[in-house]
Design a protein around this motif. Structure first.
Motif, PDB file in Angstrom:
ATOM      1  N   ALA A 114      -5.529   3.568   8.979  1.00  0.00           N
ATOM      2  CA  ALA A 114      -4.424   2.671   9.348  1.00  0.00           C
ATOM      3  C   ALA A 114      -4.903   1.220   9.439  1.00  0.00           C
ATOM      4  CB  ALA A 114      -3.813   3.119  10.669  1.00  0.00           C
ATOM      5  N   LYS A 115      -6.076   1.010  10.026  1.00  0.00           N
ATOM      6  CA  LYS A 115      -6.604  -0.358  10.125  1.00  0.00           C
ATOM      7  C   LYS A 115      -6.900  -0.931   8.748  1.00  0.00           C
ATOM      8  CE  LYS A 115      -8.675   0.007  14.702  1.00  0.00           C
ATOM      9  NZ  LYS A 115      -9.939   0.093  15.455  1.00  0.00           N
ATOM     10  N   HIS A 116      -7.471  -0.110   7.879  1.00  0.00           N
ATOM     11  CA  HIS A 116      -7.828  -0.591   6.540  1.00  0.00           C
ATOM     12  C   HIS A 116      -6.601  -1.020   5.748  1.00  0.00           C
ATOM     13  CE1 HIS A 116     -10.103  -0.953   2.835  1.00  0.00           C
ATOM     14  NE2 HIS A 116      -9.135  -0.259   2.235  1.00  0.00           N
ATOM     15  N   PHE A 117      -5.528  -0.238   5.827  1.00  0.00           N
ATOM     16  CA  PHE A 117      -4.321  -0.541   5.078  1.00  0.00           C
ATOM     17  C   PHE A 117      -3.313  -1.366   5.875  1.00  0.00           C
ATOM     18  CE2 PHE A 117      -5.965   3.100   2.721  1.00  0.00           C
ATOM     19  CZ  PHE A 117      -6.001   2.532   1.461  1.00  0.00           C
ATOM     20  N   GLN A 118      -3.681  -1.762   7.094  1.00  0.00           N
ATOM     21  CA  GLN A 118      -2.859  -2.598   7.961  1.00  0.00           C
ATOM     22  C   GLN A 118      -1.476  -1.990   8.192  1.00  0.00           C
ATOM     23  OE1 GLN A 118      -2.949  -6.362   5.973  1.00  0.00           O
ATOM     24  NE2 GLN A 118      -5.091  -6.728   6.488  1.00  0.00           N
ATOM     25  N   VAL A 119      -1.491  -0.698   8.543  1.00  0.00           N
ATOM     26  CA  VAL A 119      -0.268   0.019   8.889  1.00  0.00           C
ATOM     27  C   VAL A 119      -0.520   0.745  10.201  1.00  0.00           C
ATOM     28  CG1 VAL A 119       0.514   0.305   6.502  1.00  0.00           C
ATOM     29  CG2 VAL A 119      -0.944   2.043   7.529  1.00  0.00           C
ATOM     30  N   THR A 120       0.507   1.384  10.710  1.00  0.00           N
ATOM     31  CA  THR A 120       0.351   2.130  11.963  1.00  0.00           C
ATOM     32  C   THR A 120      -0.148   3.550  11.677  1.00  0.00           C
ATOM     33  OG1 THR A 120       2.605   2.967  11.927  1.00  0.00           O
ATOM     34  CG2 THR A 120       2.250   0.836  13.008  1.00  0.00           C
ATOM     35  N   ARG A 121      -0.628   4.201  12.722  1.00  0.00           N
ATOM     36  CA  ARG A 121      -1.042   5.600  12.590  1.00  0.00           C
ATOM     37  C   ARG A 121       0.137   6.474  12.189  1.00  0.00           C
ATOM     38  NH1 ARG A 121      -3.357   8.697  17.148  1.00  0.00           N
ATOM     39  NH2 ARG A 121      -1.630   7.690  18.157  1.00  0.00           N
ATOM     40  N   MET A 122       1.318   6.146  12.661  1.00  0.00           N
ATOM     41  CA  MET A 122       2.508   6.920  12.323  1.00  0.00           C
ATOM     42  C   MET A 122       2.791   6.843  10.825  1.00  0.00           C
ATOM     43  SD  MET A 122       4.518   8.887  13.774  1.00  0.00           S
ATOM     44  CE  MET A 122       5.817   9.868  13.118  1.00  0.00           C
ATOM     45  N   THR A 123       2.534   5.708  10.218  1.00  0.00           N
ATOM     46  CA  THR A 123       2.716   5.574   8.775  1.00  0.00           C
ATOM     47  C   THR A 123       1.743   6.477   8.036  1.00  0.00           C
ATOM     48  OG1 THR A 123       3.460   3.296   9.053  1.00  0.00           O
ATOM     49  CG2 THR A 123       2.705   3.940   6.851  1.00  0.00           C
ATOM     50  N   ILE A 124       0.501   6.527   8.491  1.00  0.00           N
ATOM     51  CA  ILE A 124      -0.492   7.427   7.884  1.00  0.00           C
ATOM     52  C   ILE A 124      -0.029   8.869   8.034  1.00  0.00           C
ATOM     53  CG2 ILE A 124      -2.873   8.266   8.023  1.00  0.00           C
ATOM     54  CD1 ILE A 124      -2.650   5.471   6.823  1.00  0.00           C
ATOM     55  N   TYR A 125       0.501   9.206   9.191  1.00  0.00           N
ATOM     56  CA  TYR A 125       1.023  10.555   9.432  1.00  0.00           C
ATOM     57  C   TYR A 125       2.148  10.873   8.442  1.00  0.00           C
ATOM     58  CZ  TYR A 125       3.455  14.395  11.729  1.00  0.00           C
ATOM     59  OH  TYR A 125       4.069  15.589  11.993  1.00  0.00           O
ATOM     60  N   TYR A 160       0.817  -1.201   0.000  1.00  0.00           N
ATOM     61  CA  TYR A 160       0.000   0.000   0.000  1.00  0.00           C
ATOM     62  C   TYR A 160       0.853   1.253   0.000  1.00  0.00           C
ATOM     63  CZ  TYR A 160      -3.886  -3.048   1.007  1.00  0.00           C
ATOM     64  OH  TYR A 160      -4.832  -4.028   0.934  1.00  0.00           O
ATOM     65  N   GLY A 161       2.037   1.148   0.477  1.00  0.00           N
ATOM     66  CA  GLY A 161       2.906   2.313   0.568  1.00  0.00           C
ATOM     67  C   GLY A 161       4.040   2.214  -0.429  1.00  0.00           C
ATOM     68  N   ALA A 162       4.975   3.129  -0.299  1.00  0.00           N
ATOM     69  CA  ALA A 162       6.128   3.161  -1.186  1.00  0.00           C
ATOM     70  C   ALA A 162       7.039   1.984  -0.875  1.00  0.00           C
ATOM     71  CB  ALA A 162       6.875   4.470  -1.005  1.00  0.00           C
ATOM     72  N   PRO A 163       7.814   1.539  -1.852  1.00  0.00           N
ATOM     73  CA  PRO A 163       8.727   0.432  -1.600  1.00  0.00           C
ATOM     74  C   PRO A 163       9.851   0.849  -0.658  1.00  0.00           C
ATOM     75  CG  PRO A 163       9.114   1.343  -3.764  1.00  0.00           C
ATOM     76  CD  PRO A 163       7.896   2.030  -3.213  1.00  0.00           C
ATOM     77  N   ASP A 164      10.464  -0.157  -0.049  1.00  0.00           N
ATOM     78  CA  ASP A 164      11.602   0.118   0.821  1.00  0.00           C
ATOM     79  C   ASP A 164      12.769   0.602  -0.027  1.00  0.00           C
ATOM     80  OD1 ASP A 164      10.110  -0.736   2.966  1.00  0.00           O
ATOM     81  OD2 ASP A 164      10.843  -2.796   2.844  1.00  0.00           O
ATOM     82  N   GLY A 165      13.651   1.324   0.614  1.00  0.00           N
ATOM     83  CA  GLY A 165      14.830   1.781  -0.093  1.00  0.00           C
ATOM     84  C   GLY A 165      14.707   3.233  -0.508  1.00  0.00           C
ATOM     85  N   PRO A 166      15.666   3.683  -1.303  1.00  0.00           N
ATOM     86  CA  PRO A 166      15.651   5.095  -1.698  1.00  0.00           C
ATOM     87  C   PRO A 166      14.453   5.408  -2.585  1.00  0.00           C
ATOM     88  CG  PRO A 166      17.372   3.926  -2.882  1.00  0.00           C
ATOM     89  CD  PRO A 166      16.793   2.971  -1.880  1.00  0.00           C
TER      90      PRO A 166
END
Length: 184
Positions: free
Chosen positions: A71-82, A23-29
């Motif tokens: 955050a729950k929908h995308f299975q990430v933390t609130r900090m990630t949404i922030y 759901y988010g950007a890939p790891d790395g640069p």
């Protein structure tokens, strides 16, 4: 190491983990975009696009009610949404979406403007003071602006300082001389 073997810290086998939807950007640069991003095209990652839509929509029309729901929908933390909210591309997309929503709302209001004015006039005729003021501001908008500009032009320095002719103007001049260093 065999392919079905799990690495230390990984809960799932490598094959299953690589099939997960990111759901988010890939790891790395971070990869730079070609050219400037203006927000017109949807973002590459569904999580980023959802956050941009969440930021652009009015609270009453949002699919998700809070950051925690996102955050729950995308299975990430609130900090990630922030962090996603502070991403430059997400902010640019949210800005573009909100401007598009605003234009659509303006068009709806302009389309319904004759009925809105008819209703306001009816309310004003019934005695609603706010409707009367609204109708007056719409009907004589230019005349009110002219009166305001004439009023502001007629304000004098004496009015601002609260001094009249001879009732302290001399005292003000004496104070200015003392501040400059006395009589010369």
């Amino acid at each position: 190491m065999k392919q079905d073997q799990t690495l230390r810290g990984n809960v799932e086998p490598l094959e299953v983990q690589s099939e997960k939807i990111r759901y988010g950007a890939p790891d790395g640069p971070r990869h730079k975009r070609r050219g400037k991003y203006d927000g017109r095209s949807p973002l590459n990652y569904p999580g980023h696009e959802a956050v941009a839509q969440y930021l652009a929509a009015p609270k009453s029309l949002r699919e998700f009610r809070s950051d925690m729901d996102l955050a729950k929908h995308f299975q990430v933390t609130r900090m990630t949404i922030y962090r996603w909210k502070n991403d430059v591309d997400v902010m640019q997309r949210a800005y573009w979406l909100s401007m598009r929503n605003q234009m659509a709302g303006d068009l709806v209001a302009r389309r319904e403007w004759p009925q809105i004015m008819e209703k306001a006039v009816e309310m004003a005729k019934r005695g609603d003071v706010h409707a009367m003021k609204f109708c007056e501001s719409r009907a004589w908008a230019e005349d009110l602006r002219v009166e305001q500009s004439q009023l502001s032009a007629s304000v004098s320095i004496e009015d601002l300082l609260g001094t009249g002719e001879g009732d302290g103007a001399e005292e003000l001049q004496d104070d200015n001389r003392q501040a400059e260093g006395g009589d010369r």
